[in-house]
Structures are given as C-alpha cells and as structure tokens.
Enzyme design. Sequence first.
Site, PDB file in Angstrom:
ATOM      1  N   CYS A 195      -3.854   5.232  13.813  1.00 37.13           N
ATOM      2  CA  CYS A 195      -4.245   5.696  15.160  1.00 37.13           C
ATOM      3  C   CYS A 195      -5.310   4.677  15.798  1.00 37.13           C
ATOM      4  O   CYS A 195      -6.276   4.358  15.300  1.00 37.13           O
ATOM      5  CB  CYS A 195      -4.614   6.981  15.025  1.00 37.13           C
ATOM      6  SG  CYS A 195      -3.413   8.191  14.190  1.00 37.13           S
ATOM      7  N   ARG A 212      -2.574  -2.243  15.024  1.00 40.72           N
ATOM      8  CA  ARG A 212      -3.193  -1.489  13.838  1.00 40.72           C
ATOM      9  C   ARG A 212      -1.784  -0.562  13.179  1.00 40.72           C
ATOM     10  O   ARG A 212      -2.334  -0.101  11.886  1.00 40.72           O
ATOM     11  CB  ARG A 212      -4.180  -0.450  14.320  1.00 40.72           C
ATOM     12  CG  ARG A 212      -5.153  -1.066  14.856  1.00 40.72           C
ATOM     13  CD  ARG A 212      -6.096   0.043  15.829  1.00 40.72           C
ATOM     14  NE  ARG A 212      -6.761   0.635  14.767  1.00 40.72           N
ATOM     15  CZ  ARG A 212      -7.755   0.645  14.130  1.00 40.72           C
ATOM     16  NH1 ARG A 212      -8.669  -0.424  14.245  1.00 40.72           N
ATOM     17  NH2 ARG A 212      -8.181   1.399  13.220  1.00 40.72           N
ATOM     18  N   TRP A 258      -0.282   7.177  14.182  1.00 36.93           N
ATOM     19  CA  TRP A 258       0.211   6.642  12.932  1.00 36.93           C
ATOM     20  C   TRP A 258       0.551   8.269  12.251  1.00 36.93           C
ATOM     21  O   TRP A 258      -0.520   8.576  11.937  1.00 36.93           O
ATOM     22  CB  TRP A 258      -0.299   5.696  12.203  1.00 36.93           C
ATOM     23  CG  TRP A 258       0.169   5.006  11.033  1.00 36.93           C
ATOM     24  CD1 TRP A 258       0.968   3.981  11.066  1.00 36.93           C
ATOM     25  CD2 TRP A 258      -0.051   5.390   9.547  1.00 36.93           C
ATOM     26  NE1 TRP A 258       1.435   3.718   9.817  1.00 36.93           N
ATOM     27  CE2 TRP A 258       0.531   4.501   8.751  1.00 36.93           C
ATOM     28  CE3 TRP A 258      -0.618   6.394   9.040  1.00 36.93           C
ATOM     29  CZ2 TRP A 258       0.869   4.598   7.498  1.00 36.93           C
ATOM     30  CZ3 TRP A 258      -0.321   6.535   7.508  1.00 36.93           C
ATOM     31  CH2 TRP A 258       0.256   5.599   6.795  1.00 36.93           C
ATOM     32  N   ASN A 280      -8.153  10.733  16.014  1.00 36.51           N
ATOM     33  CA  ASN A 280      -8.104  10.018  14.894  1.00 36.51           C
ATOM     34  C   ASN A 280      -8.886  10.778  13.799  1.00 36.51           C
ATOM     35  O   ASN A 280      -9.928  11.078  13.949  1.00 36.51           O
ATOM     36  CB  ASN A 280      -8.747   8.408  15.024  1.00 36.51           C
ATOM     37  CG  ASN A 280      -7.934   7.613  16.022  1.00 36.51           C
ATOM     38  OD1 ASN A 280      -7.017   7.938  16.553  1.00 36.51           O
ATOM     39  ND2 ASN A 280      -8.505   6.296  16.378  1.00 36.51           N
ATOM     40  N   GLY A 281      -8.082  10.760  12.697  1.00 38.84           N
ATOM     41  CA  GLY A 281      -8.929  11.490  11.709  1.00 38.84           C
ATOM     42  C   GLY A 281      -7.662  12.814  11.103  1.00 38.84           C
ATOM     43  O   GLY A 281      -6.614  13.103  11.419  1.00 38.84           O
ATOM     44  N   GLU A 319      -2.477 -11.279  -4.990  1.00 33.76           N
ATOM     45  CA  GLU A 319      -2.644 -11.508  -3.490  1.00 33.76           C
ATOM     46  C   GLU A 319      -1.003 -12.200  -3.095  1.00 33.76           C
ATOM     47  O   GLU A 319      -0.608 -11.617  -1.763  1.00 33.76           O
ATOM     48  CB  GLU A 319      -3.714 -12.133  -3.075  1.00 33.76           C
ATOM     49  CG  GLU A 319      -3.704 -12.428  -1.843  1.00 33.76           C
ATOM     50  CD  GLU A 319      -3.887 -11.167  -0.851  1.00 33.76           C
ATOM     51  OE1 GLU A 319      -4.154 -10.193  -1.319  1.00 33.76           O
ATOM     52  OE2 GLU A 319      -3.872 -11.228   0.238  1.00 33.76           O
ATOM     53  N   LYS A 335       1.437 -10.239  -0.771  1.00 34.20           N
ATOM     54  CA  LYS A 335       1.641 -10.921   0.891  1.00 34.20           C
ATOM     55  C   LYS A 335       3.229 -10.819   1.104  1.00 34.20           C
ATOM     56  O   LYS A 335       3.855 -10.515   2.023  1.00 34.20           O
ATOM     57  CB  LYS A 335       1.240 -12.222   1.015  1.00 34.20           C
ATOM     58  CG  LYS A 335      -0.245 -12.483   1.231  1.00 34.20           C
ATOM     59  CD  LYS A 335      -0.868 -12.130   2.556  1.00 34.20           C
ATOM     60  CE  LYS A 335      -1.244 -10.603   2.547  1.00 34.20           C
ATOM     61  NZ  LYS A 335      -2.345 -10.065   2.296  1.00 34.20           N
ATOM     62  N   GLU A 357       4.720  -7.180   1.685  1.00 30.17           N
ATOM     63  CA  GLU A 357       4.109  -6.517   2.773  1.00 30.17           C
ATOM     64  C   GLU A 357       4.948  -7.087   3.891  1.00 30.17           C
ATOM     65  O   GLU A 357       5.438  -6.204   4.904  1.00 30.17           O
ATOM     66  CB  GLU A 357       2.856  -7.050   2.956  1.00 30.17           C
ATOM     67  CG  GLU A 357       1.802  -6.380   2.273  1.00 30.17           C
ATOM     68  CD  GLU A 357       0.045  -7.063   2.807  1.00 30.17           C
ATOM     69  OE1 GLU A 357      -0.671  -6.031   2.948  1.00 30.17           O
ATOM     70  OE2 GLU A 357       0.206  -8.080   2.815  1.00 30.17           O
ATOM     71  N   HIS A 374       4.631  -9.649 -22.396  1.00 27.39           N
ATOM     72  CA  HIS A 374       4.496  -7.903 -22.723  1.00 27.39           C
ATOM     73  C   HIS A 374       5.396  -7.274 -21.925  1.00 27.39           C
ATOM     74  O   HIS A 374       5.110  -5.830 -21.893  1.00 27.39           O
ATOM     75  CB  HIS A 374       2.932  -7.649 -22.667  1.00 27.39           C
ATOM     76  CG  HIS A 374       2.137  -8.664 -23.589  1.00 27.39           C
ATOM     77  ND1 HIS A 374       2.334  -8.475 -25.213  1.00 27.39           N
ATOM     78  CD2 HIS A 374       1.071  -9.212 -23.263  1.00 27.39           C
ATOM     79  CE1 HIS A 374       1.248  -9.397 -25.641  1.00 27.39           C
ATOM     80  NE2 HIS A 374       0.629  -9.925 -24.761  1.00 27.39           N
ATOM     81  N   LYS A 384      -2.730  -1.483   9.704  1.00 25.78           N
ATOM     82  CA  LYS A 384      -3.880  -2.568   9.367  1.00 25.78           C
ATOM     83  C   LYS A 384      -5.192  -1.843   8.829  1.00 25.78           C
ATOM     84  O   LYS A 384      -5.661  -2.388   7.725  1.00 25.78           O
ATOM     85  CB  LYS A 384      -4.201  -3.259  10.900  1.00 25.78           C
ATOM     86  CG  LYS A 384      -5.444  -4.300  10.866  1.00 25.78           C
ATOM     87  CD  LYS A 384      -4.852  -5.327  10.034  1.00 25.78           C
ATOM     88  CE  LYS A 384      -6.004  -6.384   9.828  1.00 25.78           C
ATOM     89  NZ  LYS A 384      -5.644  -7.453   8.902  1.00 25.78           N
TER      90      LYS A 384
HETATM   91  C1  G6P Z   1      -4.564  -2.012   4.549  1.00 24.35           C
HETATM   92  C2  G6P Z   1      -4.164  -3.352   5.133  1.00 24.35           C
HETATM   93  C3  G6P Z   1      -4.457  -4.467   4.040  1.00 24.35           C
HETATM   94  C4  G6P Z   1      -5.859  -4.383   3.421  1.00 24.35           C
HETATM   95  C5  G6P Z   1      -6.122  -2.895   3.060  1.00 24.35           C
HETATM   96  C6  G6P Z   1      -7.801  -2.716   2.892  1.00 24.35           C
HETATM   97  O1  G6P Z   1      -3.663  -1.360   3.412  1.00 24.35           O
HETATM   98  O2  G6P Z   1      -2.550  -3.249   5.382  1.00 24.35           O
HETATM   99  O3  G6P Z   1      -4.159  -5.701   4.510  1.00 24.35           O
HETATM  100  O4  G6P Z   1      -6.147  -4.918   2.585  1.00 24.35           O
HETATM  101  O5  G6P Z   1      -5.778  -1.746   4.056  1.00 24.35           O
HETATM  102  O6  G6P Z   1      -8.293  -2.892   4.359  1.00 24.35           O
HETATM  103  P1  G6P Z   1      -9.828  -3.289   4.686  1.00 24.35           P
HETATM  104  O7  G6P Z   1      -9.911  -3.292   6.056  1.00 24.35           O
HETATM  105  O8  G6P Z   1     -10.637  -2.304   4.235  1.00 24.35           O
HETATM  106  O9  G6P Z   1     -10.084  -4.777   3.987  1.00 24.35           O
END
Ligand code: G6P
Length: 607
Positions: free
Chosen positions: A2, A27, A73, A99-100, A480, A484, A487, A503, A602
């Site tokens: 949000c 976001r 959101w 928000n929250g 990672e 990527k 996502e 395994h 985000k």
């Molecule tokens: C969300 C984002 C990720 C990010 C994670 C942690 O899931 O989509 O890309 O790595 O939050 O976010 P931060 O702001 O704590 O690094």
Amino acid sequence: MCGIIGYVGKRQALPILIEGLRRLEYRGYDSAGIALSDEQGVSVTKSAGRLSALEQIVDASQPHTSGIGHTRWATHGAPNDVNAHPHQDGAGRFAVIHNGIIENDRALRVYLQRKGVEFTSETDTEVLAQLIAQLYNGDLEDAVRQALHEVSGTYGMAVVCADEPGVIVAARKGSPLIIGVGQGEHLLASDAAAILAHTTQVVYLGDGEMARITADEVRLTTLDAMPVAKDVEEIEWSLDQIELGWHEHFMLKEIVEQPSSLKNCLRGRINLEEGAVRLGGLVDCTRELTRAKRIIIVGCGTAWHAALVGEYLFEELARIPTETEYASEFRYRNPVLDDGTVVISVSQSGETADTIAALTEAKQRGALTLGVVNVVGSTMARETDAGVYLHVGPEIGVASTKAFTGQVTVLALMACYLGRRKHLSSTAAAQFNAALAAVPDHVEKILTAADECKAVAQKYSDRDNWLYLGRGYNYPVALEGALKLKEISYIHAEGLPAAEMKHGPIALITDGMPVVVIATAGSQYEKIINNIQEVRTRGGSVIAIATEGDREISQLAEHVIYVPDTLEPLQPLLTAIPLQLIAYHAAVIRGCNVDKPRNLAKSVTVE
Ligand code: G6P
C-alpha cells in the site's frame, strides 16, 4: 504494498495526487483511490485495478487544493472498488487512507455496530473511519488521537474531514510516513518517491507521532498530545534515479546501474593505502561488535540471500560464528540470545514487517542490533543501534538487483572492518579491499558482454523448470538466481547447494532441462565440475558461469558466461549479474510485466 500520498497547498491537488500514486505503483497494488476536500465537502473516487481505471472516472472539473490518495494491496477483503481506500463514515464527512493492519478491527466493528453504525466494506480501515466520525467533536486531530488510543495494530494513516477543509491529519505506528515541505504547501507520503518531484525537504514522522498538516504549518505531536520538535531533512535521492529515462524497464536500469551504485556504496569507505575500512555508522559500537560471540543476520527474500553471503564472509574474515535466519522464523522461534549476540538486519526498504519484528525481538532480548539498509530514515534505520547504509540509490524494480550487490558489498566491508580488529592481517585486508574496489569495473565488463545472457534466455525461456547450482559463496547466488527467474518470468526454478542435488532434486533432471551452474575458479571448482558431469549424464543442459580464461569448461557446458577473476568471497558480486540478466530477458521474452510482476510487492509491510 500500500502507498499513501497527500497534498495541501495552493496548487491543484488532483494531478499531484495522481502523479504521486503513479510513482508508488512500483510497490505493487490492486486498487487505488483519492479523496479531495474543500468547503463543499469530501469527494471520494476509487477503483479496483490499475491507476488508469481511477483516472478515467475521477471528476477533474472541480478545483481542489487538498486531498489524499492511496494504492491498496489487498489484505483484509478482496481487491474490489468497495474495499479500495479511502474509506468513509456513513455520512461521508471523513475519508481515511491507511497502510498496516488494525488488529482489533473485529471488536471495534461490533462495538460500532451496536451504536447503529452500518459498514459498507470488509476492511479494517473502514472501522477507523467510522470510529473517528463517532469521536469527532469539532477537532479532527483530537478525534484521530482518541480513535488511535482504541486501536491496536500498525498504521501509517491520513484523514481529511469536510468540516476542516485544507487540513490533513496523519499518524504513524509501524508503517512509514514522511512530510514533504514545499513553498506554501506540504505533502505527505509513505515513500519518498511519491513526493520527490516537488520537494527534497522532508520531516520523518516517528512511531507514535501525529501530524496536523495545512498549507502553511505542520504541527507534530505524540499520541498523548505532547508537542514534538523535528528538523527538516534533505533526501539525497534525485528525480532521475526514480525515472525510467531511456531504459525499457526499471529492473534493467538498475542492473546496468550497478557499476555506479557499487562505486557509491564503496565511496569513502576503503583506504587502499592503509588497507583499512571506514564505516562511520559503526564507530560508536566497534568495541561491542569486536567482542561479539555470535552474529545472527536476518532478512527476507533477496536480502536473506545477501545475508547468507554475509554469514560466510563474517566467519571467514572475522572468525565470528554467524548464522543467517529468515526474519519470519527468527521472530517466532524463541531464539537464544544474550548480550554477546549481535543481530544484523538486512533490508533494501528498511520496512519489511517480518524483519522489523525480528529486530524488535532481538532488541527486547538485549542484543546489539545493526542495520544494513538502503532507505535512509526508514524504520529499520531508526530502530537499530547502529548500521551501514547501502547508498545504492532508490530501487524501483520489484525484483531486487542493485540492492543485492549493495548488501553483499556492505557485508563484505563490515566483515573486513571486524576482521582487521581480530585476526585479519593488514596485508590480507589490503588485498581484500583492492579486490573490492575493482568490483565495479568487473561488473561493467560483464554488462558489456551481456549478449550470451540474452541468448540463454532465448533458448530456454519456454522451459518450465530450471535448476541453479552453486557451492560456497556461490550457493546463495544460486538461490538468488532462481528467485529472480521465478519472480518475474513465473518459471519454476530451484536453487541448491550443488552437492545437495544428488539427495533428491537430481530426479527432476530430464533431457534439455536448463541447469545453471556457477562454476567459477576456487576451492570447490573440481567438485562443481563433477556436479556438471552428473547433470550432463542425465541429459540436462548446462549453462555455466565461469571465470575468464577457463577454456575447458566449454567442453562440458552448452553455454558459458564468463566473469572476471576475483577473490572467492567477492565472486557473488560478479556471478549474480548474469543471473539477473538471464531472468530479465526470460521475462521479457515471455511477455511478462517485468516491473510489476503478479502478486508481488516491493516492500512487504504485513506479516
Ligand atoms: C519483497 C521483495 C523482495 C525483497 C524482500 C525483502 O519480497 O519483493 O525483492 O527481497 O521483500 O525486502 P527488503 O526491503 O527487506 O529488502
């Protein structure tokens, strides 16, 4: 997640609110709405879906000089028009954005229903709007204060009232809000990106603080009505950093920015002649830090992967036992902490709810807490005892890229800083620092030879399953790389420490399955070559990330992407780059919305 924007001044509020919402789109959101207020009352327009849907229905004919806007959101209630913010009381005199999560919304709803209040939405925010209306007695600030005393949970909220045009009341607990200070105008936002086009002068609202904002004045108080004095601060970010420019996507912009973002991250922090690392943010706690018996690094998502690299770095360079934990697990696990434990939270946004909660838990148990955070003034930056900023600039792409390399770089600097105060010789530190200083140029080189990454994406983007394998420092990079790809291209991918493949996951390998193997020069090179053989034997197609000069590997792999040679602990900073590019190109080829991937936010500000 949000987003909040507010404006009060002399200009037309609507275009400023819409533009602010547009800058918050990154976001992640599923509905949007605005409330404009003037002497005639409060008019609310909201809509499920993209911001363009809201723009089509909003009445732009009436001039208004104040208002609030929100991107939602969904958490409580489906993402539809009714549940979108702002929320109002029955008479439509108040409009609230939030928000929250209000945790006691059920009890408050029942209490209000008994008083005859009828609800139109399923949201916790409507409860707040109805409660404020019930408590209003001619003073909006006072009604909000009273309402918030009844509420438990988290909020960054703002409200306007028909009886007090030109006034926005805002409050914060656990969800960020900043006030932008302009000439005869003020803005309010949950994220600096929303207001950067208008001002770089801001006041950060603290937890448990409220603001009454008009065109000419910002009055800050605590929830208990005690006045709060705060300095206006300057945001270092510039507008071009949050704009796409000539780039096609923010993700690509941020990938190619890495040579400069890493230079910024390193600037002033290493002294090559003395082999020393300078980290101003750690000076006050260096003694305590050096005596640490144990380090726990917490984070979520990409930050957790960077933290895992940090674990290896701290153990190798500083010889301090280190563990990496998912913040969400740590907070509920009843962790054993004592005053010899240091907890480091790694986060781009500094606002991830689980990581903040882990931090709070660590603080309550007496651990020294440090932040490795990108966003200046964020909750984590404020709540930790000390820390080091990434300084990689704003990250807009939902898939984190330059923040990852920034996080690894800061953790490397911290490990060397601590190492020097323990066992690391000045010669070894000087060698490490020189290698770190060379990383931005190495990244530049990888980026200029990026065609192979696109070719790999072109060849395999139609495959449903990918594996990513790495060992040692490159194991977190394998995780990672897989994240990527998942996502943004929605391809199923798994990252593994290469030895674990046999395994279980080896059963997945079929003819032509893409297996990305990070096989750079180093202590486990021979082992990873064995893993490549295991994949080939089962028909998998190997995409190797290898060190320049390794000719033999091209005999074993279908594709080889070369990265320059560097010290093993710094390899993640180089090997991550081709994996970011492969994921990016695969998503583009598959027609995915790279910067707005489905279901993702985000910054995840709820549990
Ligand atoms: C969300 C984002 C990720 C990010 C994670 C942690 O899931 O989509 O890309 O790595 O939050 O976010 P931060 O702001 O704590 O690094």
